[in-house]
Enzyme design. Sequence first.
Site, PDB file in Angstrom:
ATOM      1  N   GLY A   1      36.362  42.516  42.096  1.00  9.63           N
ATOM      2  CA  GLY A   1      36.425  41.059  42.242  1.00  9.63           C
ATOM      3  C   GLY A   1      37.065  40.670  43.563  1.00  9.63           C
ATOM      4  O   GLY A   1      36.638  39.718  44.221  1.00  9.63           O
TER       5      GLY A   1
ATOM      6  N   GLN B   1      42.877  35.563  44.972  1.00  8.65           N
ATOM      7  CA  GLN B   1      41.539  35.880  45.485  1.00  8.65           C
ATOM      8  C   GLN B   1      40.846  34.618  45.970  1.00  8.65           C
ATOM      9  O   GLN B   1      40.229  34.599  47.042  1.00  8.65           O
ATOM     10  CB  GLN B   1      40.702  36.549  44.393  1.00  8.65           C
ATOM     11  CG  GLN B   1      41.258  37.898  43.966  1.00  8.65           C
ATOM     12  CD  GLN B   1      40.402  38.567  42.909  1.00  8.65           C
ATOM     13  OE1 GLN B   1      39.341  38.075  42.550  1.00  8.65           O
ATOM     14  NE2 GLN B   1      40.858  39.697  42.414  1.00  8.65           N
TER      15      GLN B   1
ATOM     16  N   ASP C   1      48.277  41.523  36.507  1.00  6.14           N
ATOM     17  CA  ASP C   1      47.664  42.821  36.185  1.00  6.14           C
ATOM     18  C   ASP C   1      48.551  43.675  35.276  1.00  6.14           C
ATOM     19  O   ASP C   1      48.097  44.701  34.761  1.00  6.14           O
ATOM     20  CB  ASP C   1      47.362  43.594  37.474  1.00  6.14           C
ATOM     21  CG  ASP C   1      46.254  42.909  38.278  1.00  6.14           C
ATOM     22  OD1 ASP C   1      45.401  42.241  37.668  1.00  6.14           O
ATOM     23  OD2 ASP C   1      46.256  43.038  39.521  1.00  6.14           O
TER      24      ASP C   1
ATOM     25  N   ARG D   1      40.945  41.062  28.906  1.00  3.56           N
ATOM     26  CA  ARG D   1      42.156  41.876  28.683  1.00  3.56           C
ATOM     27  C   ARG D   1      43.015  41.375  27.530  1.00  3.56           C
ATOM     28  O   ARG D   1      43.912  42.099  27.086  1.00  3.56           O
ATOM     29  CB  ARG D   1      42.979  41.983  29.971  1.00  3.56           C
ATOM     30  CG  ARG D   1      42.373  42.936  30.959  1.00  3.56           C
ATOM     31  CD  ARG D   1      43.245  43.206  32.170  1.00  3.56           C
ATOM     32  NE  ARG D   1      42.540  44.090  33.093  1.00  3.56           N
ATOM     33  CZ  ARG D   1      42.751  44.141  34.395  1.00  3.56           C
ATOM     34  NH1 ARG D   1      43.651  43.358  34.959  1.00  3.56           N
ATOM     35  NH2 ARG D   1      42.055  44.978  35.153  1.00  3.56           N
TER      36      ARG D   1
ATOM     37  N   ARG E   1      42.918  49.216  34.097  1.00  2.00           N
ATOM     38  CA  ARG E   1      44.304  48.921  33.677  1.00  2.00           C
ATOM     39  C   ARG E   1      44.481  49.106  32.174  1.00  2.00           C
ATOM     40  O   ARG E   1      45.551  49.469  31.697  1.00  2.00           O
ATOM     41  CB  ARG E   1      44.717  47.530  34.133  1.00  2.00           C
ATOM     42  CG  ARG E   1      44.649  47.406  35.655  1.00  2.00           C
ATOM     43  CD  ARG E   1      45.686  46.521  36.274  1.00  2.00           C
ATOM     44  NE  ARG E   1      45.337  46.260  37.661  1.00  2.00           N
ATOM     45  CZ  ARG E   1      45.760  47.001  38.687  1.00  2.00           C
ATOM     46  NH1 ARG E   1      46.566  48.017  38.504  1.00  2.00           N
ATOM     47  NH2 ARG E   1      45.386  46.695  39.926  1.00  2.00           N
TER      48      ARG E   1
HETATM   49  C1  S3P Z   1      44.315  40.262  43.568  1.00  2.00           C
HETATM   50  C2  S3P Z   1      44.651  39.140  42.877  1.00  2.00           C
HETATM   51  C3  S3P Z   1      44.667  39.075  41.405  1.00  2.00           C
HETATM   52  C4  S3P Z   1      44.669  40.449  40.749  1.00  2.00           C
HETATM   53  C5  S3P Z   1      43.728  41.406  41.416  1.00  2.00           C
HETATM   54  C6  S3P Z   1      44.007  41.539  42.901  1.00  2.00           C
HETATM   55  C7  S3P Z   1      44.292  40.189  45.043  1.00  2.00           C
HETATM   56  O1  S3P Z   1      43.505  38.362  40.999  1.00  2.00           O
HETATM   57  O2  S3P Z   1      44.356  40.360  39.380  1.00  2.00           O
HETATM   58  O3  S3P Z   1      43.869  42.706  40.816  1.00  2.00           O
HETATM   59  O4  S3P Z   1      44.287  41.251  45.702  1.00  2.00           O
HETATM   60  O5  S3P Z   1      44.298  39.068  45.572  1.00  2.00           O
HETATM   61  P1  S3P Z   1      43.516  36.738  40.960  1.00  2.00           P
HETATM   62  O6  S3P Z   1      44.217  36.307  42.180  1.00  2.00           O
HETATM   63  O7  S3P Z   1      42.114  36.281  40.940  1.00  2.00           O
HETATM   64  O8  S3P Z   1      44.274  36.422  39.705  1.00  2.00           O
END
Ligand code: S3P
Length: 432
Positions: free
Chosen positions: A94, A169, A319, A350, A392
């Site tokens: 993602g 993200q 996470d 999850r 995880r």
């Molecule tokens: C991440 C942000 C998190 C996390 C993912 C990595 C990142 O997701 O769950 O494993 O590297 O920005 P979200 O920001 O969408 O919650």
Amino acid sequence: MELNPIAKPVDRRMRLPGDKSVTHRAILFSTLTTGVGEIHGWLSAADTEASLRVAQAFGSTIREQTSERLVLVGGGGASRWQEPVCPIDCANSGTTTRLSVGLATGAKDQLTIFYGDASLSRRPMGRVADPLTELGAAIWTRKGGQAPIAVRGGGVRGGTVHMAVASAQVKSSLLLAGLNATAPLTVVESIATRDHSERMLMALGAKVDTVEEQRGFRITIEPHPEPFNAMDVRVPGDPSSGAFWAALAALVPGSRLMLEAVSLNPGRLGFYQVLSTMGAKVRFDERGRDPEPWGDIEISSSPLTGMDIPPALVPSMIDELPLVALLASQAAGVSSVRGAEELRVKESDRIQTTVEGLSRMGALIEELPDGFRVQGRSPLRGARVQSHADHRIAMMLTVASAIADGPTTLEGGEAVAISYPAFFDTYRSFVA
Ligand code: S3P
């Protein structure tokens, strides 16, 4: 895969694989640079390989690749990228997909298509496509806002976006699009999320301003269409990977564990704070800032007491929440996690997969729409459990198996390759 309980307390100092979030960014941001940059201590795993595919499609090239260091020649900035001739495989990641969509908006008139595996294709991409479209980008997803996702670069205006979900993200995707916007772009988040992108972009020379307000944080990025000079990045150990061993040390009486040279980014430490509030002894020792704060974390076991996790802490331990459920099952009293509906759209749902796996092992855990409630101190028993192709969940259930009263059979353990390929080697060294 057969997993046996642990026979003796944890007592060791250890290093962890490189931080996944920082590695993704170091690889993807290389596409915005000219020159040669070394990523020292990078995480080599399936997820970061996906980012490496994107970076190569955007013109970065690999000069040297070992388990310790990845040396990349930068892609020269969006105006230098060649239009990819085929869709790019983001596999299970993602982070790769969402950050890359933001990047791809900078490549004027070029069409870039991202796709991934079954899990990725179920996850929401509207959360990046919708705000970017509002800012002028041209983006297509499948009907439900899912991958494959296509971006026709160009057209992003500046402006202000209020984020609908607390997601680093999404924030990062928008900030990356802001580099090639026609005016400054501001992202407003109501709960702070990890700020690795802001730190790394500033270190590269971007102008990023974060202002704390009454109702959250406003992060503004100035357009910067010119390439940055490549830089070296030192990747600290991953606190999310360390959390599995920290939980093991907290759960096995008489244990003591030192995690060395791990990221101490405040946006990542919620789990360790909760562990401390529950009763484990946790000590942080910051040893540097370049630009990520990093240092050692020491964890010693002590009887645990349950707690309600404050929703404001959720993004800083998103996470690690499956591990909190495991800890809570061995803590006195009732614990709860609320405001964590984001867990439903991770690599698996999850909330459901945590509740299913731990229930099978004898935990008293109840599913809530936005989290779970756990009644503490039920002994765990060995059982047949499944990862649901979620790294995880595989690792959390493995730690649970270490304190169960008999062998556990884990199906789908190979999912650990997503973020921690050496996980089972380390696990075996603990239980041997
Ligand atoms: C991440 C942000 C998190 C996390 C993912 C990595 C990142 O997701 O769950 O494993 O590297 O920005 P979200 O920001 O969408 O919650």
